[in-house]
Every structure is written in C-alpha cells, then in structure tokens.
Design a protein around this motif. Structure first.
Motif, PDB file in Angstrom:
ATOM      1  N   GLN A   1       0.825  -1.189   0.000  1.00  0.00           N
ATOM      2  CA  GLN A   1       0.000   0.000   0.000  1.00  0.00           C
ATOM      3  C   GLN A   1       0.870   1.253   0.000  1.00  0.00           C
ATOM      4  O   GLN A   1       2.082   1.192   0.162  1.00  0.00           O
ATOM      5  CB  GLN A   1      -0.923   0.019   1.238  1.00  0.00           C
ATOM      6  N   VAL A   2       0.216   2.377  -0.196  1.00  0.00           N
ATOM      7  CA  VAL A   2       0.894   3.656  -0.188  1.00  0.00           C
ATOM      8  C   VAL A   2       0.024   4.633   0.577  1.00  0.00           C
ATOM      9  O   VAL A   2      -1.192   4.627   0.430  1.00  0.00           O
ATOM     10  CB  VAL A   2       1.163   4.137  -1.629  1.00  0.00           C
ATOM     11  N   GLN A   3       0.643   5.443   1.415  1.00  0.00           N
ATOM     12  CA  GLN A   3      -0.101   6.471   2.154  1.00  0.00           C
ATOM     13  C   GLN A   3      -0.101   7.758   1.339  1.00  0.00           C
ATOM     14  O   GLN A   3       0.926   8.129   0.741  1.00  0.00           O
ATOM     15  CB  GLN A   3       0.523   6.727   3.517  1.00  0.00           C
ATOM     16  N   LEU A   4      -1.250   8.418   1.335  1.00  0.00           N
ATOM     17  CA  LEU A   4      -1.436   9.636   0.552  1.00  0.00           C
ATOM     18  C   LEU A   4      -1.889  10.769   1.460  1.00  0.00           C
ATOM     19  O   LEU A   4      -2.773  10.566   2.305  1.00  0.00           O
ATOM     20  CB  LEU A   4      -2.476   9.406  -0.540  1.00  0.00           C
ATOM     21  N   VAL A   5      -1.317  11.937   1.278  1.00  0.00           N
ATOM     22  CA  VAL A   5      -1.691  13.109   2.068  1.00  0.00           C
ATOM     23  C   VAL A   5      -1.979  14.267   1.124  1.00  0.00           C
ATOM     24  O   VAL A   5      -1.082  14.725   0.404  1.00  0.00           O
ATOM     25  CB  VAL A   5      -0.590  13.503   3.060  1.00  0.00           C
ATOM     26  N   GLU A   6      -3.229  14.736   1.150  1.00  0.00           N
ATOM     27  CA  GLU A   6      -3.629  15.862   0.311  1.00  0.00           C
ATOM     28  C   GLU A   6      -3.402  17.182   1.041  1.00  0.00           C
ATOM     29  O   GLU A   6      -3.470  17.247   2.267  1.00  0.00           O
ATOM     30  CB  GLU A   6      -5.101  15.770  -0.077  1.00  0.00           C
ATOM     31  N   SER A   7      -3.193  18.222   0.272  1.00  0.00           N
ATOM     32  CA  SER A   7      -3.084  19.578   0.807  1.00  0.00           C
ATOM     33  C   SER A   7      -3.458  20.561  -0.285  1.00  0.00           C
ATOM     34  O   SER A   7      -3.564  20.188  -1.460  1.00  0.00           O
ATOM     35  CB  SER A   7      -1.667  19.856   1.322  1.00  0.00           C
ATOM     36  N   ALA A  23       0.765  14.046  -1.712  1.00  0.00           N
ATOM     37  CA  ALA A  23       2.093  13.512  -1.458  1.00  0.00           C
ATOM     38  C   ALA A  23       1.995  12.043  -1.064  1.00  0.00           C
ATOM     39  O   ALA A  23       1.242  11.691  -0.151  1.00  0.00           O
ATOM     40  CB  ALA A  23       2.771  14.303  -0.353  1.00  0.00           C
ATOM     41  N   ALA A  24       2.765  11.212  -1.751  1.00  0.00           N
ATOM     42  CA  ALA A  24       2.749   9.771  -1.490  1.00  0.00           C
ATOM     43  C   ALA A  24       3.926   9.377  -0.613  1.00  0.00           C
ATOM     44  O   ALA A  24       4.974  10.018  -0.626  1.00  0.00           O
ATOM     45  CB  ALA A  24       2.799   9.005  -2.800  1.00  0.00           C
ATOM     46  N   THR A  77       4.582  13.091  -5.977  1.00  0.00           N
ATOM     47  CA  THR A  77       3.446  13.986  -5.757  1.00  0.00           C
ATOM     48  C   THR A  77       2.598  14.094  -7.022  1.00  0.00           C
ATOM     49  O   THR A  77       3.134  14.166  -8.130  1.00  0.00           O
ATOM     50  CB  THR A  77       3.917  15.377  -5.325  1.00  0.00           C
ATOM     51  N   VAL A  78       1.293  14.111  -6.801  1.00  0.00           N
ATOM     52  CA  VAL A  78       0.332  14.350  -7.868  1.00  0.00           C
ATOM     53  C   VAL A  78      -0.370  15.676  -7.575  1.00  0.00           C
ATOM     54  O   VAL A  78      -0.678  15.971  -6.419  1.00  0.00           O
ATOM     55  CB  VAL A  78      -0.693  13.208  -7.947  1.00  0.00           C
ATOM     56  N   TYR A  79      -0.628  16.428  -8.623  1.00  0.00           N
ATOM     57  CA  TYR A  79      -1.244  17.735  -8.470  1.00  0.00           C
ATOM     58  C   TYR A  79      -2.588  17.794  -9.210  1.00  0.00           C
ATOM     59  O   TYR A  79      -2.814  17.072 -10.169  1.00  0.00           O
ATOM     60  CB  TYR A  79      -0.331  18.830  -9.034  1.00  0.00           C
ATOM     61  N   LEU A  85     -12.807  28.299 -10.990  1.00  0.00           N
ATOM     62  CA  LEU A  85     -13.613  27.526 -10.056  1.00  0.00           C
ATOM     63  C   LEU A  85     -15.034  28.060  -9.956  1.00  0.00           C
ATOM     64  O   LEU A  85     -15.274  29.274 -10.064  1.00  0.00           O
ATOM     65  CB  LEU A  85     -12.951  27.503  -8.679  1.00  0.00           C
ATOM     66  N   LYS A  86     -15.948  27.130  -9.756  1.00  0.00           N
ATOM     67  CA  LYS A  86     -17.371  27.442  -9.651  1.00  0.00           C
ATOM     68  C   LYS A  86     -17.893  26.973  -8.292  1.00  0.00           C
ATOM     69  O   LYS A  86     -17.322  26.039  -7.702  1.00  0.00           O
ATOM     70  CB  LYS A  86     -18.147  26.722 -10.753  1.00  0.00           C
ATOM     71  N   PRO A  87     -18.969  27.555  -7.802  1.00  0.00           N
ATOM     72  CA  PRO A  87     -19.529  27.090  -6.528  1.00  0.00           C
ATOM     73  C   PRO A  87     -19.828  25.590  -6.533  1.00  0.00           C
ATOM     74  O   PRO A  87     -19.691  24.936  -5.484  1.00  0.00           O
ATOM     75  CB  PRO A  87     -20.803  27.918  -6.396  1.00  0.00           C
ATOM     76  N   GLU A  88     -20.206  25.055  -7.670  1.00  0.00           N
ATOM     77  CA  GLU A  88     -20.519  23.624  -7.742  1.00  0.00           C
ATOM     78  C   GLU A  88     -19.283  22.733  -7.643  1.00  0.00           C
ATOM     79  O   GLU A  88     -19.398  21.503  -7.577  1.00  0.00           O
ATOM     80  CB  GLU A  88     -21.311  23.284  -9.010  1.00  0.00           C
ATOM     81  N   ASP A  89     -18.098  23.327  -7.629  1.00  0.00           N
ATOM     82  CA  ASP A  89     -16.869  22.560  -7.401  1.00  0.00           C
ATOM     83  C   ASP A  89     -16.616  22.331  -5.908  1.00  0.00           C
ATOM     84  O   ASP A  89     -15.682  21.626  -5.538  1.00  0.00           O
ATOM     85  CB  ASP A  89     -15.663  23.274  -8.007  1.00  0.00           C
ATOM     86  N   THR A  90     -17.427  22.953  -5.075  1.00  0.00           N
ATOM     87  CA  THR A  90     -17.268  22.789  -3.625  1.00  0.00           C
ATOM     88  C   THR A  90     -17.456  21.328  -3.228  1.00  0.00           C
ATOM     89  O   THR A  90     -18.455  20.696  -3.563  1.00  0.00           O
ATOM     90  CB  THR A  90     -18.287  23.662  -2.883  1.00  0.00           C
ATOM     91  N   ALA A  91     -16.453  20.792  -2.545  1.00  0.00           N
ATOM     92  CA  ALA A  91     -16.474  19.383  -2.151  1.00  0.00           C
ATOM     93  C   ALA A  91     -15.207  19.072  -1.358  1.00  0.00           C
ATOM     94  O   ALA A  91     -14.290  19.901  -1.285  1.00  0.00           O
ATOM     95  CB  ALA A  91     -16.530  18.480  -3.381  1.00  0.00           C
ATOM     96  N   VAL A  92     -15.179  17.881  -0.799  1.00  0.00           N
ATOM     97  CA  VAL A  92     -13.939  17.340  -0.256  1.00  0.00           C
ATOM     98  C   VAL A  92     -13.261  16.584  -1.406  1.00  0.00           C
ATOM     99  O   VAL A  92     -13.900  15.740  -2.050  1.00  0.00           O
ATOM    100  CB  VAL A  92     -14.182  16.411   0.936  1.00  0.00           C
ATOM    101  N   TYR A  93     -12.017  16.897  -1.635  1.00  0.00           N
ATOM    102  CA  TYR A  93     -11.269  16.288  -2.730  1.00  0.00           C
ATOM    103  C   TYR A  93     -10.317  15.229  -2.163  1.00  0.00           C
ATOM    104  O   TYR A  93      -9.569  15.494  -1.216  1.00  0.00           O
ATOM    105  CB  TYR A  93     -10.495  17.352  -3.495  1.00  0.00           C
ATOM    106  N   TYR A  94     -10.358  14.061  -2.779  1.00  0.00           N
ATOM    107  CA  TYR A  94      -9.564  12.922  -2.337  1.00  0.00           C
ATOM    108  C   TYR A  94      -8.608  12.478  -3.432  1.00  0.00           C
ATOM    109  O   TYR A  94      -8.967  12.428  -4.610  1.00  0.00           O
ATOM    110  CB  TYR A  94     -10.473  11.738  -1.984  1.00  0.00           C
ATOM    111  N   CYS A  95      -7.435  12.083  -3.007  1.00  0.00           N
ATOM    112  CA  CYS A  95      -6.457  11.496  -3.902  1.00  0.00           C
ATOM    113  C   CYS A  95      -6.563   9.977  -3.808  1.00  0.00           C
ATOM    114  O   CYS A  95      -6.856   9.428  -2.737  1.00  0.00           O
ATOM    115  CB  CYS A  95      -5.056  11.952  -3.480  1.00  0.00           C
ATOM    116  N   HIS A  96      -6.337   9.310  -4.919  1.00  0.00           N
ATOM    117  CA  HIS A  96      -6.429   7.845  -4.948  1.00  0.00           C
ATOM    118  C   HIS A  96      -5.284   7.279  -5.776  1.00  0.00           C
ATOM    119  O   HIS A  96      -4.921   7.830  -6.822  1.00  0.00           O
ATOM    120  CB  HIS A  96      -7.763   7.402  -5.548  1.00  0.00           C
ATOM    121  N   ALA A  97      -4.739   6.174  -5.294  1.00  0.00           N
ATOM    122  CA  ALA A  97      -3.720   5.420  -6.021  1.00  0.00           C
ATOM    123  C   ALA A  97      -4.269   4.034  -6.302  1.00  0.00           C
ATOM    124  O   ALA A  97      -4.717   3.346  -5.377  1.00  0.00           O
ATOM    125  CB  ALA A  97      -2.442   5.317  -5.206  1.00  0.00           C
TER     126      ALA A  97
END
Length: 115
Positions: A1-7, A23-24, A77-79, A85-97
């Motif tokens: 597995q790999v740990q991922l940290v978003e910022s 960041a992986a 790192t993935v970016y 940006l639009k109001p409809e882009d409001t969300a929690v964003y998750y990174c996935h490997a």
C-alpha cells in the motif's frame, strides 16, 4: 500500500484558482493510475481526473478545460490545478492510487468556492 496526504484546499471566490497536492509515502512512478475524486455533501464520490503511468488523462465533463492533473515522480506527488472555479466545485477532494493489489485513499482536503 501507499499512504497519501492531500493539501492545498481552502476557500476561494468563484473564478479563482487552487492547486491541490497529493504527497505519497513512496515512489508513484510505477503506480498504474493516480486520480482525484470529490464528494459534495449529500452526493456520491465522483471521479474528477485520473492520470495513468503512461501519461494518459481522463477528466469529468464538468471540469474539462478548467482542471489539469499532473504528477512529479521525483517528488512522489500528484497535483490538481483547478482554474475558473465554480460554486458547484465545492467538495472534499480525495487522492487515490490504484494498481494491482493497491487501492489507497488520502484523508481529503476541503475546497469551498463562494459565489
């Protein structure tokens, strides 16, 4: 597995930009697919963008032309560059490997776009 940290999340006005980072914990060079997903309140998690190890990209129709996914293998790192940006882009964003035997998620970063 790999740990991922978003910022990189935060509050931005409509029309603004943000750049999310993922960041992986180890090399992502050989990981088949790195992706960004988002989940808005009361909605299912949805794919925003994905990037394969071969360099192919896929985007949700709602973000095409505004968002760009990229990776820096030297920094593990993935970016996700998000413009217009639009109001409809409001969300929690998750990174996935994703790869054979690997399916790792980060903890998420909140993006809020005000009108």
């Amino acid at each position: 597995q790999v740990q991922l940290v978003e910022s990189g999340g935060g509050l931005v006005q409509a029309g603004g930009s943000l750049r999310l980072s993922c960041a992986a914990s180890r090399s992502i060079f050989s990981i088949n697919v790195m992706g960004w997903y988002r989940q808005a309140p009361g909605k299912q998690r949805e794919l925003v963008a994905r990037l394969t190890s071969g360099g192919s990209t896929n985007y949700a129709d709602s973000v095409k032309g505004r968002f760009t996914i990229s990776r820096d293998n030297a920094k593990n790192t993935v970016y996700l560059q998000m413009n217009s940006l639009k109001p409809e882009d409001t969300a929690v964003y998750y990174c996935h490997a994703g790869d054979s035997g690997i399916s790792s998620w980060g903890q998420g970063t909140q993006v809020t776009v005000s009108s």
